[in-house]
Design an enzyme around this catalytic site. Structure first.
Site, PDB file in Angstrom:
ATOM      1  N   THR A 182      -1.266  -8.754   1.452  1.00  0.00           N
ATOM      2  CA  THR A 182      -0.082  -8.592   2.271  1.00  0.00           C
ATOM      3  C   THR A 182      -0.310  -9.315   3.586  1.00  0.00           C
ATOM      4  O   THR A 182      -1.284  -9.039   4.279  1.00  0.00           O
ATOM      5  CB  THR A 182       0.148  -7.080   2.510  1.00  0.00           C
ATOM      6  N   ARG A 228      -3.976  -3.577 -11.634  1.00  0.00           N
ATOM      7  CA  ARG A 228      -5.015  -3.473 -10.599  1.00  0.00           C
ATOM      8  C   ARG A 228      -5.315  -2.001 -10.312  1.00  0.00           C
ATOM      9  O   ARG A 228      -4.407  -1.198 -10.105  1.00  0.00           O
ATOM     10  CB  ARG A 228      -4.537  -4.156  -9.311  1.00  0.00           C
ATOM     11  N   ASN A 288      -5.199   5.714   1.951  1.00  0.00           N
ATOM     12  CA  ASN A 288      -3.911   6.401   1.853  1.00  0.00           C
ATOM     13  C   ASN A 288      -4.040   7.829   1.310  1.00  0.00           C
ATOM     14  O   ASN A 288      -3.193   8.306   0.557  1.00  0.00           O
ATOM     15  CB  ASN A 288      -2.919   5.589   1.005  1.00  0.00           C
ATOM     16  N   GLY A 297     -10.605 -11.805  -1.371  1.00  0.00           N
ATOM     17  CA  GLY A 297      -9.507 -11.556  -0.452  1.00  0.00           C
ATOM     18  C   GLY A 297      -9.737 -12.291   0.847  1.00  0.00           C
ATOM     19  O   GLY A 297      -9.304 -13.433   1.024  1.00  0.00           O
TER      20      GLY A 297
END
Ligand SMILES: Cc1cc2nc3c(=O)[nH]c(=O)nc-3n(C[C@H](O)[C@H](O)[C@H](O)COP(=O)(O)O)c2cc1C
Length: 357
Positions: free
Chosen positions: A27, A226, A234, A313
């Site tokens: 993101t 995934r 979270n 990433g």
């Protein structure tokens, strides 16, 4: 396989990858009103030398959003924006999968006209949502009705269809990092007593139904799931992650899922046995591992047969030409954390390739 396992091509399930250096979904919060824009076209095409690009998570419905400036995949206009991305990546010889996302409780009423975010159960976690007026504490979500769960499954399917229309090479169901599918799966966030909660079969049902619906559009080979076992992000928790996740992988194997993409730290404390090798025994499709890999640990992991490819990433943020840098031993640039989420071309498309091109 040689120590240079990452640069080997890979053929599996009708797919062809030019190397095993995959780009993990990230993101970057630069979409224009939830639509992919030209800056995103440039960003992804700069990274087309990856064996496979996973896009940033993209909400499958207005209800699925939980962050500002994230792209969606539920309107024709969004699909048109994505089409420019896929065309540019393909022109540069790359391949790209879209990550499908519903955040569930990781949202805020500000995103939903004052209505509560939804989740399997009305259980809050301690955290903040990033709204247009800044970070705000998340609220206790509303538990979904069964009919609503069915309609979210069809939202994923519609999004998968739009992804196909947009020219993607496949899609990934975001079942990791504490978003809606993981909220159903783990017992810390799911205390339902109907067919979507309680025992393991029921908790896995939503993720399996979503995967099945997406496979109806794409066929099993071009679908990735995934997962992030034991990831507390979270507010997630599960009383028996090994049992939960191995059950899920057994079911995905029965469905002939093509790709499994697992986040598990490349090094774990001695007391914790990694789940990825156990998943590898169960799962016959393509296994991608991620989280904290270096070129060396990635090469070793593939050479040992523990994974088919590794996704990176953060390395891809500042190194658009990561496969070439690995191959030529060029030092890696460090990403600027301040520009990871949101903003302009700065810290996004202005990281040069090693040759300065
Ligand atoms: C800026 C940023 C955004 C991310 N966004 C997503 C996302 O949209 N979907 C997802 O599944 N993971 C997301 N992640 C997690 C990455 O895909 C990856 O799992 C993580 O960076 C660990 O891999 P690494 O050690 O190679 O960086 C994000 C990570 C970062 C740093």
């Amino acid at each position: 396989m040689s120590a240079k396992a990452l640069k080997q091509s890979l053929q599996k399930g009708g797919l062809n990858f030019k190397n095993r250096v995959f780009m993990a979904p990230m993101t970057r919060s630069r979409a224009s009103e939830q639509k992919p824009n030209d800056l995103m076209v440039e960003y992804y095409s700069q990274r087309a030398s990856a064996g496979l690009i996973f896009t940033e998570a993209s909400q499958v419905s207005p209800q699925g959003v939980g962050y500002i400036f994230t792209p969606g995949i539920h309107t024709e206009e969004q699909a048109r924006g994505w089409k420019k991305v896929t065309q540019a990546v393909h022109e540069r010889g790359g391949q790209i999968f879209l990550q499908l996302w519903h955040v569930g409780r990781v949202s805020h009423p500000d995103f939903h006209g004052g209505k509560l975010p939804v989740a399997p159960s009305a259980l809050a976690f301690k955290g903040q949502a990033y709204t247009t007026s800044g970070p705000k504490d998340v609220v206790t979500p509303r538990a979904l009705e069964i009919s609503e769960i069915k309609s979210i499954v069809s939202d994923f399917k519609k999004a998968a269809q739009l992804a196909k229309q947009s020219g993607f090479d496949g899609v990934e169901v975001h079942g990791a990092n504490g978003y809606l599918p993981a909220q159903f799966l783990e017992d810390g966030s799911n205390v339902r007593t109907d067919e979507y909660g309680g025992n393991l079969e029921n908790r896995a049902r939503f993720l399996l139904e979503v995967t099945g619906a997406v496979m109806e559009v794409w066929g099993p080979e071009r679908v990735s799931v995934r997962l992030s076992p034991r990831n507390p992000l979270n507010g997630m928790s599960d009383s028996n992650p090994e049992e939960t996740y191995l059950h899920l992988v057994r079911e995905l194997e029965k469905m002939k899922l093509g790709i499994l993409h697992v986040l598990e730290p490349s090094t774990l404390p001695n007391a914790i046995a990694p789940l990825a090798p156990k998943m590898r025994e169960i799962f016959s499709g393509l296994l991608i591992l991620n989280l904290g890999y270096s070129q060396q640990t990635a090469d070793e992991t593939i050479a040992k047969g523990l994974a088919d490819a590794i996704s990176f990433g953060t390395h891809f943020i500042a190194n658009p030409d990561l496969p070439e840098r690995f191959e030529k031993g060029i030092p890696l640039a460090t990403p600027d954390r301040a520009t990871m989420y949101g903003g302009t071309a700065k810290g996004y498309t202005d990281y040069p390739k090693a040759g300065g091109l």
